[in-house]
Design an enzyme around this catalytic site. Structure first.
Site, PDB file in Angstrom:
ATOM      1  N   ALA A  32       0.872  -1.185   0.000  1.00 60.35           N
ATOM      2  CA  ALA A  32       0.000   0.000   0.000  1.00 60.35           C
ATOM      3  C   ALA A  32       0.907   1.233   0.000  1.00 60.35           C
ATOM      4  O   ALA A  32       0.820   2.095   0.879  1.00 60.35           O
ATOM      5  CB  ALA A  32      -0.963  -0.006   1.185  1.00 60.35           C
ATOM      6  N   GLU A  35       4.148   8.052  -0.671  1.00 58.03           N
ATOM      7  CA  GLU A  35       5.381   8.845  -0.867  1.00 58.03           C
ATOM      8  C   GLU A  35       6.417   8.600   0.238  1.00 58.03           C
ATOM      9  O   GLU A  35       7.607   8.780   0.018  1.00 58.03           O
ATOM     10  CB  GLU A  35       5.045  10.340  -0.943  1.00 58.03           C
ATOM     11  CG  GLU A  35       4.558  10.784  -2.307  1.00 58.03           C
ATOM     12  CD  GLU A  35       5.631  10.636  -3.397  1.00 58.03           C
ATOM     13  OE1 GLU A  35       6.769  11.086  -3.195  1.00 58.03           O
ATOM     14  OE2 GLU A  35       5.319  10.062  -4.459  1.00 58.03           O
ATOM     15  N   HIS A  37       7.123   5.640   1.643  1.00 59.70           N
ATOM     16  CA  HIS A  37       7.880   4.476   1.166  1.00 59.70           C
ATOM     17  C   HIS A  37       8.806   4.874   0.004  1.00 59.70           C
ATOM     18  O   HIS A  37       9.959   4.477  -0.055  1.00 59.70           O
ATOM     19  CB  HIS A  37       6.931   3.391   0.648  1.00 59.70           C
ATOM     20  CG  HIS A  37       6.007   2.803   1.674  1.00 59.70           C
ATOM     21  ND1 HIS A  37       4.647   2.981   1.634  1.00 59.70           N
ATOM     22  CD2 HIS A  37       6.250   2.041   2.761  1.00 59.70           C
ATOM     23  CE1 HIS A  37       4.084   2.333   2.650  1.00 59.70           C
ATOM     24  NE2 HIS A  37       5.031   1.763   3.351  1.00 59.70           N
ATOM     25  N   GLY A 147      12.002   4.220   7.939  1.00 59.10           N
ATOM     26  CA  GLY A 147      11.461   5.561   8.158  1.00 59.10           C
ATOM     27  C   GLY A 147      11.509   5.950   9.623  1.00 59.10           C
ATOM     28  O   GLY A 147      11.260   5.120  10.502  1.00 59.10           O
ATOM     29  N   MET A 184       2.495  10.390   6.655  1.00 61.45           N
ATOM     30  CA  MET A 184       1.915   9.438   5.695  1.00 61.45           C
ATOM     31  C   MET A 184       1.974   8.037   6.276  1.00 61.45           C
ATOM     32  O   MET A 184       2.956   7.666   6.920  1.00 61.45           O
ATOM     33  CB  MET A 184       2.688   9.477   4.385  1.00 61.45           C
ATOM     34  CG  MET A 184       2.480  10.756   3.643  1.00 61.45           C
ATOM     35  SD  MET A 184       3.436  10.734   2.119  1.00 61.45           S
ATOM     36  CE  MET A 184       3.014  12.353   1.486  1.00 61.45           C
TER      37      MET A 184
HETATM   38  P1  AMP Z   1       5.344  -0.244   6.348  1.00 61.96           P
HETATM   39  O1  AMP Z   1       4.938  -0.585   4.968  1.00 61.96           O
HETATM   40  O2  AMP Z   1       4.337   0.581   7.085  1.00 61.96           O
HETATM   41  O3  AMP Z   1       5.857  -1.428   7.124  1.00 61.96           O
HETATM   42  O4  AMP Z   1       6.600   0.731   6.200  1.00 61.96           O
HETATM   43  C1  AMP Z   1       7.747   0.355   5.482  1.00 61.96           C
HETATM   44  C2  AMP Z   1       8.837   1.361   5.735  1.00 61.96           C
HETATM   45  O5  AMP Z   1       8.404   2.655   5.310  1.00 61.96           O
HETATM   46  C3  AMP Z   1       9.186   1.491   7.233  1.00 61.96           C
HETATM   47  O6  AMP Z   1      10.600   1.632   7.384  1.00 61.96           O
HETATM   48  C4  AMP Z   1       8.474   2.753   7.629  1.00 61.96           C
HETATM   49  O7  AMP Z   1       9.055   3.423   8.720  1.00 61.96           O
HETATM   50  C5  AMP Z   1       8.603   3.584   6.349  1.00 61.96           C
HETATM   51  N1  AMP Z   1       7.587   4.636   6.335  1.00 61.96           N
HETATM   52  C6  AMP Z   1       6.254   4.484   6.559  1.00 61.96           C
HETATM   53  N2  AMP Z   1       5.643   5.685   6.528  1.00 61.96           N
HETATM   54  C7  AMP Z   1       6.618   6.609   6.280  1.00 61.96           C
HETATM   55  C8  AMP Z   1       6.629   8.032   6.142  1.00 61.96           C
HETATM   56  N3  AMP Z   1       5.519   8.752   6.256  1.00 61.96           N
HETATM   57  N4  AMP Z   1       7.816   8.640   5.883  1.00 61.96           N
HETATM   58  C9  AMP Z   1       8.961   7.910   5.778  1.00 61.96           C
HETATM   59  N5  AMP Z   1       9.017   6.576   5.904  1.00 61.96           N
HETATM   60  C10 AMP Z   1       7.863   5.936   6.149  1.00 61.96           C
END
Ligand code: AMP
Length: 289
Positions: A32, A35, A37, A147, A184
């Site tokens: 999903a 920006e 990611h 992130g 985000m």
């Molecule tokens: P997730 O798909 O939620 O497991 O996130 C995958 C990676 O994207 C993780 O390292 C998160 O910390 C990073 N991430 C999620 N949201 C953001 C954001 N708003 N800004 C920067 N990195 C993000």
């Protein structure tokens, strides 16, 4: 972009690149994609020869009452976004390949995993550390990108890398935000229009608390009260799990903010759980430090 689904094939493909002296940048995600990611993907591309993104909704990090079954999925959209970013490899394994029958090994990063979100999501970081360790072994990255949005997760991964002598550079990247400051997140799609508007209170609270600390208020009681009051101004907030100031290294709650500190919030708007954080430098450093 190459799509790989089988761990052994991913492992061998990575081996081929490493043998040729190519660095591998890795961005693990649950899909999903937004920006936030993609900012990690761009950084990985900039700093490495080969970029690998994984999409895997890891059942081990969800509690029994959590949102595994309704976690947003957008395979076509994600694939298109990654293709546009010119990612080299999309690794999208099945749960049955990551956790074959009889799987029984887990990674537990003690202490750090009990703090903050860990207190409200028992077993969550055990699931995160276990899957990230497995993904690291499969993808064999030179650098991996996380992130700041999930600050505790990034700190736990960095500790795991250090404790287990993994030769990987875990890089923490800034949080990407919507125009009104909301961090985000794939989970933002759960919010209805009123909830989405209300969610802006989280980053506003973090910014105002940063200003409060910079103005010289550094005792935990005052800061915690201020944060709770700010968040409580928004009637749609159903529950505040935590809102306070922590050490960015140990994640322990601080008594006073005397140097760098982590402001962190977790709360529910309706049924949706949201987290956010900001790092703050106090102006009131103790003389001589
Ligand atoms: P997730 O798909 O939620 O497991 O996130 C995958 C990676 O994207 C993780 O390292 C998160 O910390 C990073 N991430 C999620 N949201 C953001 C954001 N708003 N800004 C920067 N990195 C993000």
């Amino acid at each position: 972009m190459e799509l790989i689904r089988i761990p052994r094939i991913m492992h061998d493909t990575a081996g081929g690149h490493l043998l040729h002296g190519r660095s591998i940048g890795f961005v693990p995600t649950m899909g999903a994609l937004h920006e936030g990611h993609l900012s990690l993907v761009r950084r990985a591309k900039m700093e490495n020869d080969i970029t690998v993104v994984s999409i895997f909704v890891n059942p081990m990090q969800f509690g029994p009452a959590e949102d595994l079954d309704k976690y947003p999925i957008d395979m076509d959209g994600d694939t298109e976004k990654l293709r546009r970013e010119e990612v080299d490899i999309l690794f999208m394994p099945d749960a049955s390949h990551i956790y074959p029958k009889g799987f029984s090994t887990h990674i537990e990063v003690e202490k750090l995993s009990d703090r903050l979100c860990g207190a409200f999501r028992p077993g969550h970081f055990r699931g995160v550390a276990t899957v990230v360790a497995k993904l690291f072994n499969i993808v064999r990255p030179t650098r991996a990108y996380f992130g700041q949005k999930d600050f505790q997760q990034a700190v736990i991964i960095k500790k795991m890398v250090k404790d287990l002598d993994m030769a990987i550079d875990a890089v923490i990247c800034p949080t990407m935000r919507e125009n009104d400051g909301l961090a985000m997140s794939s989970r933002n799609s759960y919010l209805n229009a009123r909830e989405r508007k209300a969610a802006a209170v989280i980053s506003k609270c973090l910014i105002q608390t940063t200003e409060l600390i910079k103005s010289g208020i550094i005792d935990i009681e005052s800061i915690r009260r201020f944060m709770k009051e700010k968040l409580s101004e928004e009637p749609l907030i159903a529950e505040i799990e935590y809102a306070s100031v922590y050490s960015p290294e140990t994640l322990d709650e601080l008594d006073r903010v005397e140097k760098g500190a982590l402001l962190a919030v977790a709360l529910k708007i309706g049924k949706t759980r949201l987290i956010d954080n900001m790092l703050v430098e106090s102006q009131n450093k103790i003389a001589g430090r």
